[in-house]
Design a protein around this motif. Structure first.
Motif, PDB file in Angstrom:
ATOM      1  N   PRO A 151      17.779  25.292 -16.086  1.00  0.00           N
ATOM      2  CA  PRO A 151      16.889  24.499 -16.760  1.00  0.00           C
ATOM      3  C   PRO A 151      15.403  24.690 -16.332  1.00  0.00           C
ATOM      4  O   PRO A 151      14.361  24.610 -17.281  1.00  0.00           O
ATOM      5  N   SER A 152      14.912  25.321 -15.398  1.00  0.00           N
ATOM      6  CA  SER A 152      13.888  25.675 -14.736  1.00  0.00           C
ATOM      7  C   SER A 152      13.232  26.806 -15.449  1.00  0.00           C
ATOM      8  O   SER A 152      12.069  27.053 -15.651  1.00  0.00           O
ATOM      9  N   SER A 155      11.991  19.691 -24.041  1.00  0.00           N
ATOM     10  CA  SER A 155      13.052  19.359 -25.080  1.00  0.00           C
ATOM     11  C   SER A 155      12.333  19.633 -26.516  1.00  0.00           C
ATOM     12  O   SER A 155      12.986  20.022 -27.480  1.00  0.00           O
ATOM     13  N   SER A 156      11.104  19.135 -26.516  1.00  0.00           N
ATOM     14  CA  SER A 156      10.268  19.333 -27.834  1.00  0.00           C
ATOM     15  C   SER A 156      10.068  20.793 -28.134  1.00  0.00           C
ATOM     16  O   SER A 156      10.269  21.406 -29.378  1.00  0.00           O
ATOM     17  N   GLU A 184      10.657  15.789 -21.402  1.00  0.00           N
ATOM     18  CA  GLU A 184      10.619  15.610 -23.077  1.00  0.00           C
ATOM     19  C   GLU A 184       9.517  16.637 -23.647  1.00  0.00           C
ATOM     20  O   GLU A 184       9.919  16.927 -24.947  1.00  0.00           O
ATOM     21  N   LEU A 185       8.835  17.032 -22.998  1.00  0.00           N
ATOM     22  CA  LEU A 185       7.951  18.236 -23.760  1.00  0.00           C
ATOM     23  C   LEU A 185       8.878  19.454 -23.871  1.00  0.00           C
ATOM     24  O   LEU A 185       8.693  20.143 -24.770  1.00  0.00           O
ATOM     25  N   ASN A 213      13.313  22.166 -29.340  1.00  0.00           N
ATOM     26  CA  ASN A 213      13.561  21.964 -30.598  1.00  0.00           C
ATOM     27  C   ASN A 213      12.604  22.795 -31.842  1.00  0.00           C
ATOM     28  O   ASN A 213      12.863  23.150 -32.798  1.00  0.00           O
ATOM     29  N   ALA A 214      11.531  23.273 -31.107  1.00  0.00           N
ATOM     30  CA  ALA A 214      10.575  23.933 -31.892  1.00  0.00           C
ATOM     31  C   ALA A 214      11.295  25.320 -32.446  1.00  0.00           C
ATOM     32  O   ALA A 214      10.975  25.801 -33.452  1.00  0.00           O
TER      33      ALA A 214
END
Lengths: 200, 683
Positions: free
Chosen positions: B118-119, B36-37, B33-34, B40-41
């Motif tokens: 993703p990593s 993804s945040s 979730e971090l 989004n930044a």
């Protein structure tokens, strides 16, 4: 006016940044055992999901190298002796990458655990028990389908499952659940009552 | 309303810093979730910077002269196109434009790679956001385009975003105009191309950092960023060519490249980027040159920062100008800290960077690629030293000593010749080793072509040793490429029975990377042809002519028929019609011009009178004239083969398109489809 716009923009930015964090509670319960295992399991230096990408990249490089070697020979860039020696070497390398891919698949299946096969079987049984038959062409369809995927006819609602099969349902929204589920896949609420009913 | 742009930038800086923090924290603690945040930044920052840029454009296009940047870079009569391009006409605006393009690349990369690796992504995002945060800081602190004009209580003119206490707003009736040198369409597109090239290198660099941070130093990151390096490389190449064309047409000294610091600033990263694009082939193929590749992309990115630092800080003009503005120290601090940061990561991961194979023979493709890496780096070091010699000599001795074109030509000339030879030889060599029989087979025709070129040139009248050598090398390379195509088509016809045209098309389609690369090499050859023609075979002359008099240079005669004057939107144009004769035969009219901009009359602009040709350009400069134009002074150049330089640029575009065109990987896509939720392989 400028201040108002600035406040609105700031709020929008905060929403975009906070959304993934706030979604976390709803996202995790609805994940199946398969998806959560795939996302979090990690073997060796690379995370699980990216091991496949790296192995495929190695395989593609080996196959491409073989292609180019063959092409270099056709255009006369390498001698027949060199071609034979290099081709053997590259074939061994390519075979190694394919073997690594096979080993990865075996490892990934065993990593998902013995419950994986059980979960799949349960899902299949659930789907079979909720099937309907198309009145137009006779093909089976899922109870959630509204139209037949073979002939397009509208489907009659599914008959209730036989009394002997215990199908847990969510007490909040009524969606079917699988044995072992702790949260409802449709609404995300806990299935404590459903699990207890099944155990009972 | 423009204040909103300033607020947007402040917010963007805060969001960038937040994004860096959550991306790294999310990666270290495996908290999606971090991560993804943090992703989004990037989108949020992109939107905020776009808002800021749009507001500056709005201010420029609507003559908001209360803004300092607008009043110093535009005027009411400035054509709309130049009001738009005034964004990158000054320090503050061009930094904002740089920031906008950087955010564009960051958003595009984040979207494009959304389901891959993703990593690595959190580290990629962190690097992108770190770079963005740096440039936002520079804009906010050292070069703010949102500063307004105020008259303070003491009656002095001051600048600030918000009204100082006791001050009143100033709103000049008109602006000071745009630098006349920037009022032509070359200067509209040249900075865009150059910025897209230099800024684009941030994406592959971010992936290199991510690969080091995660230890994923195999082929995946290389495969992912190949096209994301090729495209900015193309823009950088075009940007350099467009700048050369601007210099050729606008500066009026008969040349196109003077090795000045601003030119070198863009050339330095081009050298290491070109080496990187070639060198990664070795890593993909044979798992070698891993450290080289990381160092090359690291140098490329650092040199893009260093280049913009050189041109903006004024340090080349004088080392003392370094501290006159905060820009120099800010850039220096960022460059030094990222330099050492990357070096630390690289040293930490050295055990994972061992080569999978060794060099088998001197005469192999691997050795030629390694040699080209060394040569490119040598040229880069020589150019960098020459560029920095002036501030270094001032710092060490107190005297400013500049190294000019003769130094660069003498040092880099032979190195470029070596590079051209390598460009011709490498495709003729096999991977791992080349047997003597195949060397004879592959090198015979190209070497023959080189030898044959010598008597041909002698017959055509060449007596210059440099000319003989240059054309011999070009003939060698051209013959090698032609041989590759002929043999490839022949092999395909043998295998498939296709006719020649179909075999050629399908050969290129199925082997786009190789044959697209050869097309790029042809483009480079054409550029080299133009350079050799201009450097060694140029003719020139100059004269003061009265109306009716003529000047003859080489086979061309030009007659001065008198001066004309016309009014433009914000300038007065003086032009001279000069009928052109070649060996007595009419060849049209050349019209050299001088432009006097009303707001900058002390800086008259030259518009060269140019007649381009396949074999030579006739190039005329109106150097000056008396009041009524009864006499005028002219410089005339005949520049052989110059047009091929620009044609070479177009051929390079074609080559990159062919090389980078997406092709379906049937094997890869089929395998991925089997596994649910698996990361997608690089396309």
């Amino acid at each position: 006016m400028v201040l108002l716009l600035a406040v609105l923009i700031t709020l929008a930015a905060l929403a975009a940044l906070a959304y993934p964090i706030l979604r976390r509670d709803r996202a995790t319960p609805s994940s199946s055992a398969i998806e959560s295992t795939l996302a979090t399991a990690s073997v060796g230096a690379l995370p699980y999901q990216e091991q496949l990408a790296e192995l495929l990249a190695q395989r593609d490089a080996a196959v491409q190298a073989l292609r180019e070697l063959s092409f270099d020979r056709q255009v006369g860039k390498i001698s027949d002796d060199d071609f034979t020696a290099f081709e053997t070497n590259l074939r061994l390398t390519a075979a190694g990458t394919y073997r690594a891919l096979d080993e990865w698949e075996v490892q990934s299946d065993s990593r998902l655990g013995p419950s994986f096969a059980g979960d799949v079987a349960t899902r299949v049984e659930l789907l079979r028990s909720s099937q309907v038959i198309c009145g137009s062409c006779g093909r089976p369809a899922l109870s959630s389908d509204k139209f037949c995927s073979a002939c397009g006819a509208m489907l009659e609602p599914a008959a209730p499952p036989p009394a002997t099969i215990v199908t847990p349902v969510c007490p909040h929204c009524g969606s079917p659940a699988a044995p072992g589920d702790r949260f409802c896949a449709a609404c995300g609420k806990p299935l404590v009552e459903a699990s207890k009913a099944l155990a009972g | 309303m423009t204040d909103l742009g300033y607020i947007a930038l402040i917010l963007a800086l805060v969001v960038s810093l937040y994004g860096i923090l959550v991306s790294l924290l999310g990666a270290r603690r495996s908290l999606p979730e971090l991560i993804s945040s943090g992703r989004n930044a990037i989108y949020v920052v992109g939107g905020l910077v776009l808002l800021a840029a749009v507001l500056i454009w709005y201010a420029l296009l609507t003559d908001q002269f209360q803004l300092e940047y607008v009043v110093t870079h535009t005027e009411r009569n400035l054509p709309t196109l130049y009001k738009f391009s005034a964004l990158w006409g000054g320090q503050a605006g061009s930094l904002t434009f740089w920031l906008l393009l950087l955010c564009g690349y960051a958003v595009a990369a984040t979207w494009f790679f959304r389901s891959q690796a993703p990593s690595m992504k959190p580290y990629v995002n962190a690097v992108l956001l770190l770079t963005i945060a740096f440039f936002i800081s520079v804009v906010l602190y050292a070069a703010n385009p949102f500063l307004r004009l105020w008259r303070d209580a003491a009656g002095q003119v001051t600048t600030a975003v918000f009204m100082p206490v006791g001050a009143t707003a100033l709103n000049p009736a008109d602006g000071q105009g745009l630098n006349p040198q920037l009022q032509n369409y070359w200067m509209v597109i040249h900075p865009i191309a150059l910025y897209l090239g230099m800024i684009g290198m941030t994406v592959p660099f971010a992936f290199a950092v991510a690969a080091l941070a995660t230890g994923q130093l195999g082929n995946t990151w290389i495969k992912m960023i190949r096209k994301w390096t090729l495209v900015p490389w193309l823009f950088l190449t075009l940007g350099i060519l467009l700048g050369s064309q601007w210099a050729y047409i606008e500066l009026g000294w008969g040349g196109y490249w003077a090795w000045d610091p601003v030119e070198n600033a863009s050339f330095l990263p081009w050298l290491t980027a070109t080496a990187f694009i070639h060198s990664i082939m070795i890593q993909e193929r044979r798992g070698m040159l891993k450290v080289w590749n990381l160092v090359l992309i690291w140098l490329t990115w650092e040199l893009t920062l260093f280049g913009t630092f050189l041109t903006r800080s004024g340090v080349v003009e004088s080392v003392h100008s370094f501290a006159l503005s905060p820009i120099g120290p800010m850039f220096a601090a960022f460059i030094v800290s990222t330099l050492f940061g990357f070096l630390a990561l690289l040293i930490m991961r050295l055990p994972l960077l061992k080569s999978d194979n060794q060099l088998d023979a001197v005469l192999s493709r691997e050795t030629s690629f390694l040699t080209q890496n060394v040569v490119f780096v040598l040229i880069m070091v020589a150019t960098l030293l020459g560029t920095l010699f002036r501030p270094i000599s001032e710092w060490v001795t107190g005297d400013k000593i500049s190294l000019n074109a003769p130094y660069f030509n003498r040092v880099n000339g032979p190195l470029f010749m070596a590079l051209l030879i390598l460009m011709g030889a490498a495709p003729l060599l096999a991977w791992r080793r080349s047997a003597p029989s195949t060397l004879r087979k592959n090198f015979t025709w190209p070497l023959l072509a080189a030898l044959v070129s010598i008597p041909v040139l002698f017959v055509l009248g060449n007596r210059s040793m440099a000319g003989f050598l240059g054309f011999a090398v070009l003939s060698f390379v051209a013959a090698g490429i032609l041989q590759e195509y002929v043999r490839g088509v022949r092999a395909r016809r043998y295998a498939t029975g296709e006719p020649w045209p179909a075999a050629l098309v399908n050969l290129v389609r199925r082997n786009g990377r190789r044959y697209g690369g050869y097309i790029v090499h042809i483009g480079v050859l054409l550029i080299a042809l133009g350079i050799i023609g201009n450097e060694f075979f140029q003719s020139e002359g100059q004269a003061n002519l009265a109306v009716g008099e003529s000047i003859t240079v080489a086979d061309y005669t030009l007659t001065y028929e008198g001066l004309n004057a016309n009014e433009g939107p914000n300038y007065t144009e003086f032009s001279a019609d000069m009928p052109l004769l070649k060996n007595g035969r009419q060849r049209g009219t050349i019209v050299p011009k001088k432009l006097l901009y009303h707001k900058n009359e002390e800086q008259p602009m030259t518009e060269v009178g140019l007649r381009p040709g396949v074999f030579e350009d006739v190039y005329v400069v109106l150097a000056g004239f008396d009041g009524m134009g009864q006499t005028a002074s002219f410089k005339v150049y005949v520049n052989p083969l110059m047009s091929w330089m620009w044609i070479g640029g177009l051929v390079i575009i074609l080559g990159v398109l062919v090389s980078a065109w997406p092709r379906k990987g049937a094997v890869a896509s089929e395998a991925v489809a089997r596994v649910p939720g698996a990361a997608q392989p690089a396309r």
